[in-house]
Every structure is written in structure tokens, then in C-alpha cells.
Write a protein that holds these residues in place. Structure first.
Motif, PDB file in Angstrom:
ATOM      1  N   ILE A   1       0.859  -1.170   0.000  1.00  0.00           N
ATOM      2  CA  ILE A   1       0.000   0.000   0.000  1.00  0.00           C
ATOM      3  C   ILE A   1       0.904   1.231   0.000  1.00  0.00           C
ATOM      4  O   ILE A   1       1.617   1.476   0.970  1.00  0.00           O
ATOM      5  N   PRO A   2       0.889   2.009  -1.071  1.00  0.00           N
ATOM      6  CA  PRO A   2       1.730   3.217  -1.107  1.00  0.00           C
ATOM      7  C   PRO A   2       1.118   4.333  -0.253  1.00  0.00           C
ATOM      8  O   PRO A   2      -0.095   4.534  -0.254  1.00  0.00           O
ATOM      9  N   MET A   3       1.970   5.033   0.473  1.00  0.00           N
ATOM     10  CA  MET A   3       1.493   6.125   1.328  1.00  0.00           C
ATOM     11  C   MET A   3       2.599   7.131   1.554  1.00  0.00           C
ATOM     12  O   MET A   3       3.756   6.888   1.219  1.00  0.00           O
ATOM     13  N   VAL A   4       2.209   8.279   2.131  1.00  0.00           N
ATOM     14  CA  VAL A   4       3.174   9.311   2.503  1.00  0.00           C
ATOM     15  C   VAL A   4       3.019   9.627   3.987  1.00  0.00           C
ATOM     16  O   VAL A   4       1.925   9.531   4.549  1.00  0.00           O
ATOM     17  N   LEU A   5       4.122  10.026   4.572  1.00  0.00           N
ATOM     18  CA  LEU A   5       4.152  10.407   5.971  1.00  0.00           C
ATOM     19  C   LEU A   5       3.577  11.805   6.139  1.00  0.00           C
ATOM     20  O   LEU A   5       3.846  12.692   5.338  1.00  0.00           O
ATOM     21  N   GLU A   6       2.784  12.013   7.184  1.00  0.00           N
ATOM     22  CA  GLU A   6       2.268  13.347   7.507  1.00  0.00           C
ATOM     23  C   GLU A   6       2.858  13.904   8.795  1.00  0.00           C
ATOM     24  O   GLU A   6       2.762  15.086   9.046  1.00  0.00           O
ATOM     25  N   THR A   7       3.454  13.055   9.611  1.00  0.00           N
ATOM     26  CA  THR A   7       3.999  13.454  10.906  1.00  0.00           C
ATOM     27  C   THR A   7       5.519  13.566  10.799  1.00  0.00           C
ATOM     28  O   THR A   7       6.174  12.593  10.432  1.00  0.00           O
ATOM     29  N   PRO A   8       6.112  14.716  11.122  1.00  0.00           N
ATOM     30  CA  PRO A   8       7.583  14.789  11.099  1.00  0.00           C
ATOM     31  C   PRO A   8       8.168  13.895  12.188  1.00  0.00           C
ATOM     32  O   PRO A   8       7.636  13.814  13.291  1.00  0.00           O
ATOM     33  N   LEU A   9       9.260  13.231  11.860  1.00  0.00           N
ATOM     34  CA  LEU A   9       9.923  12.332  12.804  1.00  0.00           C
ATOM     35  C   LEU A   9      11.410  12.663  12.870  1.00  0.00           C
ATOM     36  O   LEU A   9      12.009  13.053  11.868  1.00  0.00           O
ATOM     37  N   SER A  10      11.990  12.493  14.044  1.00  0.00           N
ATOM     38  CA  SER A  10      13.424  12.717  14.227  1.00  0.00           C
ATOM     39  C   SER A  10      13.908  11.903  15.415  1.00  0.00           C
ATOM     40  O   SER A  10      13.225  11.826  16.436  1.00  0.00           O
ATOM     41  N   SER A  11      15.094  11.342  15.286  1.00  0.00           N
ATOM     42  CA  SER A  11      15.665  10.604  16.414  1.00  0.00           C
ATOM     43  C   SER A  11      16.085  11.554  17.533  1.00  0.00           C
ATOM     44  O   SER A  11      16.358  11.130  18.639  1.00  0.00           O
ATOM     45  N   ARG A  12      16.095  12.853  17.268  1.00  0.00           N
ATOM     46  CA  ARG A  12      16.414  13.834  18.311  1.00  0.00           C
ATOM     47  C   ARG A  12      15.182  14.222  19.135  1.00  0.00           C
ATOM     48  O   ARG A  12      15.280  14.434  20.325  1.00  0.00           O
TER      49      ARG A  12
ATOM     50  N   VAL B   1       1.074   9.596  11.595  1.00  0.00           N
ATOM     51  CA  VAL B   1      -0.020   9.560  10.616  1.00  0.00           C
ATOM     52  C   VAL B   1       0.563   9.482   9.203  1.00  0.00           C
ATOM     53  O   VAL B   1       1.492  10.219   8.863  1.00  0.00           O
ATOM     54  N   PHE B   2      -0.018   8.588   8.406  1.00  0.00           N
ATOM     55  CA  PHE B   2       0.293   8.445   6.988  1.00  0.00           C
ATOM     56  C   PHE B   2      -1.005   8.640   6.215  1.00  0.00           C
ATOM     57  O   PHE B   2      -2.090   8.558   6.777  1.00  0.00           O
ATOM     58  N   ARG B   3      -0.922   8.870   4.907  1.00  0.00           N
ATOM     59  CA  ARG B   3      -2.096   8.899   4.008  1.00  0.00           C
ATOM     60  C   ARG B   3      -1.778   8.049   2.787  1.00  0.00           C
ATOM     61  O   ARG B   3      -0.692   8.123   2.236  1.00  0.00           O
ATOM     62  N   THR B   4      -2.769   7.262   2.373  1.00  0.00           N
ATOM     63  CA  THR B   4      -2.579   6.464   1.160  1.00  0.00           C
ATOM     64  C   THR B   4      -2.470   7.407  -0.032  1.00  0.00           C
ATOM     65  O   THR B   4      -3.106   8.460  -0.066  1.00  0.00           O
ATOM     66  N   THR B   5      -1.638   7.039  -0.995  1.00  0.00           N
ATOM     67  CA  THR B   5      -1.444   7.892  -2.169  1.00  0.00           C
ATOM     68  C   THR B   5      -2.136   7.359  -3.410  1.00  0.00           C
ATOM     69  O   THR B   5      -2.367   8.095  -4.358  1.00  0.00           O
TER      70      THR B   5
ATOM     71  N   SER C   1      16.068  11.981  10.424  1.00  0.00           N
ATOM     72  CA  SER C   1      14.972  12.939  10.318  1.00  0.00           C
ATOM     73  C   SER C   1      14.153  12.586   9.079  1.00  0.00           C
ATOM     74  O   SER C   1      14.714  12.415   7.997  1.00  0.00           O
ATOM     75  N   VAL C   2      12.833  12.462   9.267  1.00  0.00           N
ATOM     76  CA  VAL C   2      11.948  12.101   8.156  1.00  0.00           C
ATOM     77  C   VAL C   2      10.868  13.168   8.064  1.00  0.00           C
ATOM     78  O   VAL C   2      10.122  13.401   9.012  1.00  0.00           O
ATOM     79  N   SER C   3      10.793  13.837   6.928  1.00  0.00           N
ATOM     80  CA  SER C   3       9.867  14.953   6.725  1.00  0.00           C
ATOM     81  C   SER C   3       8.505  14.488   6.230  1.00  0.00           C
ATOM     82  O   SER C   3       8.401  13.464   5.544  1.00  0.00           O
TER      83      SER C   3
END
Length: 181
Positions: free
Chosen positions: A1-12, A21-25, A149-151
Motif C-alpha cells: 500500500i503506497p502512502m506518505v508520511l504526515e507526521t515529522p519524525l526525528s531521532s532527536r 499519521v500516513f495517508r494512502t497515495t 529525520s523524516v519529513s
């Protein structure tokens, strides 16, 4: 299932238990003219965070995907595996390109210290080698690892590990909602 990230993530700054949160594309075909439309929310959470550390140790994150949110229906539980080119074999988002000083760098600094000390003769070469090794050790310890870091907007895919139970009326209404936009 392809999707995009909506929540910024960082190991910091991300923390264990943080909602993601993700959304299907794309539409996800369910057969018999039924499909989950693009834009459906998929929720998960951060299950592991490793902060960047000394000696060039990079940060890492582990994220699970748990539910698909169809409008007007209870959340559908998912047993799925998150996939991306940045996820290693242990299921962690990493940035493994460490810029760590290795043993070769330690030897080079020790030899440079010994050569500098040799100019003064005798025991100074040994003292210079020790000083060079000490400088290398300090440099290795002070080297901070890289953040993961994931945008928002970063593409991922999810592979279901078992069938998900999606109520047909909820899928139908999600299709109708998408078609009316």
C-alpha cells in the motif's frame, strides 16, 4: 500500500509511543469493484527511538503501522510491515553513514605525534605518539552521530502481513466521499 508520511519524525525529538499519521497515495484494490481510495488516513506509532550518540553512533527510529481509518467506521486493525529504502534489516529507520574516526585515523595521528616528538629526540617521540593517540581519542569521543529525520511527504509503502477486515459499507462510503471531492 503506497502512502506518505504526515507526521515529522526525528531521532532527536520523537519519543516512544508518539502517534504517527500516513495517508494512502493510490487506490488499493479490494476486488469486485471495491477499492480503498487515495487519501485514507493510516495511523501508527513510534515504538523505538535511539538518540544520536558519541563515537559517531547514528540515531534510529522504529515505527509500526496499526490502523486504517475509514470515514464513518471503526478503525481497521492492520498487521503490516512498513517499507522504505531507509529501513534496515532490523526494521529501523537509520542513517548508517557514520563519519567515525577509525583505527587508521588513530594510527595516523599517533605517527604524526611521534614524528613531531622525534624532532626533540629520545623519549619525546613516545610522548608525541601518546599525545597524538590522546588527540585521536578525544576526536572520536566528541564526534556526535547523525540524526534520523523524516519529513512529511516522504513516501513509504506498507505490506500487509495478514488480511485486514474492512467493512464493505465503510469502503463504499470512503469511495463516495473521494468521488465527491
Amino acid at each position: 500500500i503506497p502512502m506518505v508520511l504526515e507526521t515529522p519524525l526525528s531521532s532527536r525529538f520523537s519519543h516512544r509511543g508518539q502517534a504517527v499519521v500516513f495517508r494512502t497515495t493510490d487506490a488499493v484494490s479490494l476486488g469486485e469493484d471495491m477499492e480503498v481510495p487515495p487519501g485514507v488516513e493510516v495511523r501508527g506509532r513510534v515504538t523505538e527511538v535511539t538518540r544520536p550518540g558519541v563515537f559517531g553512533k547514528s540515531g534510529a527510529l522504529r515505527v509500526t503501522v496499526e490502523r486504517m481509518m475509514l470515514p464513518g467506521a471503526a478503525a481497521a486493525n492492520l498487521r503490516a510491515q512498513l517499507r522504505s529504502g531507509d529501513i534496515n534489516s532490523r526494521g529501523r529507520l537509520t542513517n548508517d553513514s557514520r563519519r567515525l574516526m577509525n583505527g587508521q585515523g588513530l594510527v595516523v595521528l599517533s605517527v604524526q605525534g611521534a614524528l613531531a616528538g622525534a624532532q626533540f629526540g629520545g623519549k619525546a617521540a613516545g610522548i608525541g605518539a601518546g599525545a597524538g593517540a590522546a588527540v585521536a581519542a578525544v576526536l572520536m569521543m566528541s564526534k556526535k552521530g547523525r540524526d534520523v529525520s523524516v519529513s512529511p511527504g516522504t513516501p513509504f509503502s506498507v505490506r500487509l502481513q495478514q488480511d485486514a477486515e474492512l467493512p464493505a459499507p465503510a469502503v463504499y462510503w470512503a469511495q463516495q466521499d473521494y468521488a465527491s471531492r
